[in-house]
Design a protein around this motif. Structure first.
Motif, short mmCIF file in Angstrom:
data_model
loop_
_atom_site.label_atom_id
_atom_site.label_comp_id
_atom_site.label_asym_id
_atom_site.label_seq_id
_atom_site.Cartn_x
_atom_site.Cartn_y
_atom_site.Cartn_z
N ARG A 93 0.83 -1.20 0.00
CA ARG A 93 0.00 0.00 0.00
C ARG A 93 0.87 1.25 0.00
O ARG A 93 0.59 2.23 -0.70
CB ARG A 93 -0.92 -0.01 1.23
N ARG A 96 2.27 1.76 -3.49
CA ARG A 96 1.24 2.28 -4.39
C ARG A 96 1.00 3.76 -4.13
O ARG A 96 0.85 4.55 -5.07
CB ARG A 96 -0.06 1.50 -4.21
N GLN A 97 0.94 4.14 -2.86
CA GLN A 97 0.71 5.55 -2.53
C GLN A 97 1.84 6.42 -3.07
O GLN A 97 1.60 7.50 -3.62
CB GLN A 97 0.59 5.72 -1.01
N ASP A 125 1.74 6.37 -6.98
CA ASP A 125 0.57 7.09 -7.48
C ASP A 125 0.75 8.59 -7.38
O ASP A 125 0.14 9.36 -8.13
CB ASP A 125 -0.69 6.67 -6.71
#
Length: 304
Positions: A25, A28-29, A32
């Motif tokens: 996570r 991805r953060q 992104d």
């Protein structure tokens, strides 16, 4: 009947699973939030990971992208040049290249980096891909290149100095008129060396204060060029400030106005000659405008 129960402590496994999920996570953060496209492709060139920028590119959710190839997603055959770069990356050599992408009639430029992902045996099992949009920077570079060509080819003298007046740049025209060789380093040469004491006083007490307050000054001056010749110039001085508003350097654009000044003097001399002739003629000479107002009369008319 006997019932046997076997239990196993899976606390550590769940802890590691949770840590793995947290790490994924976090990755991805981070990806992104980056202003570039980040992806991972396996040896079959199928996306196994994409960040938000890739999702926006294809207009799909990441689960609809993962497991598919670029050709499957776009419906177009991949560019052979890009395919060759990808194959070199799968062969173990990192690649960096630029490519163009056209969508909805708009063409954009990207800089792409392909980094091999090696397994324990040193073979590439996939590649990391990172692409950043360089359309605007390319446009800026083109504009800068065009501006540089204009400055290099203009007959005007362009000089740039630091805030203390030390020369940092001269265009070819300025180098030629100031007697400086094309490759000569102007380091240590102050622009004031090319002006008289009177002009330097005017620069220090009149012109520079105007530039500091208004950002620009324009007028006429005299510069001493190669051979000690004094050349009248039409001059513009511009102040360049940094992000904090502090002046870091000055630019000066000068144009030789020797011919214009000579023409101006010739005109003044001709006017003075004609006036002398008109005054010497015994007959009355009068010039009247379309508004019936007198523009010129000679002494004979005054006496009359």
């Amino acid at each position: 009947a006997l019932l046997h129960s076997v239990g196993r402590d899976i606390t550590d496994r769940r802890r590691w699973q949770q840590r793995l999920a947290d790490n994924e996570r976090f990755v991805r953060q981070v990806t992104d939030a980056l202003p570039l496209r980040v992806a991972y492709l396996d040896r079959q060139l199928r996306f196994q990971f994409v960040n938000r920028a890739y999702c926006e590119r294809f207009g799909r959710h990441r689960v609809d992208i993962q497991g598919r190839t670029l050709e499957e997603l776009t419906g177009r055959v991949d560019d052979p040049k890009v395919v060759a770069k990808v194959q070199r990356a799968l062969g173990g050599a990192a690649q960096r290249f630029e490519y163009e992408e056209t969508e909805s009639g708009s063409t954009r430029s990207f800089e792409c980096h392909l980094i091999p992902d090696f397994d324990d045996e040193g073979q590439a099992r996939g590649i990391y891909s990172a692409a950043i949009d360089i359309t605007q920077s390319n446009a800026s570079r083109r504009s800068l290149r065009e501006l540089t060509e204009i400055i290099d080819n203009t007959t005007d003298f362009v000089v740039q100095t630091d805030r203390a007046g030390n020369i940092m740049y001269l265009n070819p025209a300025a180098r030629g008129v100031l007697g400086m060789a094309p490759q000569q380093d102007p380091d240590g040469v102050n622009f004031s060396a090319y002006f008289s004491e009177q002009v330097n006083r005017e620069l220090a007490h009149v012109i520079v204060p105007v530039v500091k307050t208004q950002g620009v000054w324009s007028g006429e001056s005299i510069v001493h060029v190669s051979g000690g010749r004094a050349v009248p110039v039409s001059q513009i001085i511009i102040a360049h400030r940094n992000a904090e508003g502090v002046i870091e350097r000055y630019s000066s654009v000068m144009r030789d106005i020797s011919e214009q000044q000579e023409a101006r003097l010739q005109l003044l001399r001709q006017a003075a000659t004609l006036r002398s002739v008109a005054e010497a003629v015994p007959a009355s000479i009068v010039v009247v405008g379309s508004d019936q107002r007198y523009r010129f009369v000679n002494k004979a008319f005054e006496r009359w």
